[in-house]
Design a protein around this motif. Structure first.
Motif, mmCIF file in Angstrom:
data_model
loop_
_atom_site.group_PDB
_atom_site.id
_atom_site.type_symbol
_atom_site.label_atom_id
_atom_site.label_comp_id
_atom_site.label_asym_id
_atom_site.label_seq_id
_atom_site.Cartn_x
_atom_site.Cartn_y
_atom_site.Cartn_z
ATOM 1 N N PRO A 26 0.821 -1.219 0.000
ATOM 2 C CA PRO A 26 0.000 0.000 0.000
ATOM 3 C C PRO A 26 0.854 1.268 0.000
ATOM 4 C CG PRO A 26 -0.620 -1.455 1.818
ATOM 5 C CD PRO A 26 0.559 -2.072 1.141
ATOM 6 N N PHE A 27 2.065 1.185 0.549
ATOM 7 C CA PHE A 27 3.016 2.291 0.490
ATOM 8 C C PHE A 27 4.404 1.719 0.721
ATOM 9 C CE2 PHE A 27 1.837 2.101 4.963
ATOM 10 C CZ PHE A 27 3.039 2.275 5.639
ATOM 11 N N ASN A 28 5.414 2.457 0.266
ATOM 12 C CA ASN A 28 6.797 2.033 0.441
ATOM 13 C C ASN A 28 7.334 2.666 1.718
ATOM 14 O OD1 ASN A 28 9.545 1.530 0.356
ATOM 15 N ND2 ASN A 28 9.688 1.802 -1.854
ATOM 16 N N PRO A 29 7.605 1.858 2.748
ATOM 17 C CA PRO A 29 8.049 2.429 4.024
ATOM 18 C C PRO A 29 9.476 2.983 3.988
ATOM 19 C CG PRO A 29 8.053 0.036 4.132
ATOM 20 C CD PRO A 29 7.456 0.416 2.811
ATOM 21 N N HIS A 30 10.186 2.773 2.894
ATOM 22 C CA HIS A 30 11.584 3.192 2.822
ATOM 23 C C HIS A 30 11.792 4.511 2.095
ATOM 24 C CE1 HIS A 30 12.213 -0.781 4.327
ATOM 25 N NE2 HIS A 30 11.567 -1.276 3.297
ATOM 26 N N VAL A 31 10.712 5.096 1.587
ATOM 27 C CA VAL A 31 10.812 6.380 0.890
ATOM 28 C C VAL A 31 10.070 7.416 1.728
ATOM 29 C CG1 VAL A 31 10.357 7.633 -1.249
ATOM 30 C CG2 VAL A 31 10.878 5.182 -1.334
ATOM 31 N N LYS A 32 10.849 8.161 2.501
ATOM 32 C CA LYS A 32 10.279 9.106 3.459
ATOM 33 C C LYS A 32 9.390 10.158 2.804
ATOM 34 C CE LYS A 32 12.155 10.591 7.802
ATOM 35 N NZ LYS A 32 13.334 10.972 8.552
ATOM 36 N N SER A 33 9.752 10.601 1.610
ATOM 37 C CA SER A 33 9.012 11.682 0.955
ATOM 38 C C SER A 33 7.622 11.253 0.477
ATOM 39 C CB SER A 33 9.811 12.229 -0.225
ATOM 40 O OG SER A 33 9.987 11.215 -1.198
ATOM 41 N N ARG A 92 10.298 0.794 8.881
ATOM 42 C CA ARG A 92 11.090 2.020 8.737
ATOM 43 C C ARG A 92 12.266 1.981 9.699
ATOM 44 N NH1 ARG A 92 6.793 6.241 9.782
ATOM 45 N NH2 ARG A 92 8.624 7.287 10.594
ATOM 46 N N PRO A 93 13.463 2.353 9.240
ATOM 47 C CA PRO A 93 14.656 2.293 10.108
ATOM 48 C C PRO A 93 14.508 3.081 11.403
ATOM 49 C CG PRO A 93 15.296 2.672 7.833
ATOM 50 C CD PRO A 93 13.790 2.758 7.881
ATOM 51 N N GLU A 94 13.838 4.244 11.353
ATOM 52 C CA GLU A 94 13.690 5.051 12.573
ATOM 53 C C GLU A 94 12.899 4.285 13.635
ATOM 54 O OE1 GLU A 94 11.890 6.508 9.640
ATOM 55 O OE2 GLU A 94 13.883 6.970 8.900
#
Length: 186
Positions: free
Chosen positions: A133-140, A158-160
């Motif tokens: 549903p979304f890419n957790p690795h692209v913050k923007s 997500r790394p954070e």
């Protein structure tokens, strides 16, 4: 020692090797140049630069590694290239190849694997992921909080957030160890 999947786990000099991999992505560095290795991990990004060259960003729980698939190195390259182009984010793959130095202009200082990449000899798809549903690795491109909460299993990649969970776990362990060491005997 055995994993739940029955693979033999071997702890060597800080790395966790199994019958599926010789190293983790985070284990590799410039000292591994010219070594043949096997890695398992999740596809983070696929970039097809030409008919003969494909880059893949591979990650596991310990780090990330850039893979270089070159026509001159892979038997049945066009079949493998077609396979790589169809991979979606978070598909699980196993790769084997040789660790090589990146060209000087491609070195990424500040990252543990920024001086090296893996020149791929073989690729095996272990599990093809459905579209996310979304890419957790692209913050923007992260969606709003409601969508992230509805798909919490993705948001936790997500790394954070992984860093926060690990810090919380270490703090909890330290408190429990202190209490265990300083508690009253029963």
């Amino acid at each position: 020692m055995h994993s739940a999947a029955g693979n033999v786990l071997v702890k060597k000099a800080g790395m966790l090797a199994t019958s599926m991999r010789t190293h983790t992505c985070g284990d590799l560095g410039a000292e591994n140049v010219d070594q043949n290795v096997s890695l398992c991990g999740w596809v983070q990004n696929v970039r097809v630069l030409s008919e003969t060259l494909v880059f893949v960003q591979l990650r596991d729980a310990y780090g990330s590694m850039q893979l270089l698939a070159e026509q001159s190195r892979i038997p049945r390259f066009h079949e493998q290239k077609s396979l790589l182009e169809k991979l979606s984010t978070d598909s699980l793959v196993r790769v084997a190849g040789k660790v090589v130095r990146r060209p000087q202009e491609m070195v990424r200082d500040g990252t543990p694997t920024g001086q090296i990449e893996l020149l791929v000899d073989a690729i095996q798809v272990l599990n093809h992921a459905q579209s996310l549903p979304f890419n957790p690795h692209v913050k923007s491109t992260l969606p709003g909080e409601d969508t992230r909460l509805a798909h919490r299993y993705l948001d936790l990649r997500r790394p954070e957030l992984q860093h926060n969970i690990r810090v919380r776990s270490k703090a909890t362990m330290a408190v429990r160890q202190f209490m265990d060491d300083n508690g009253k005997p029963s």
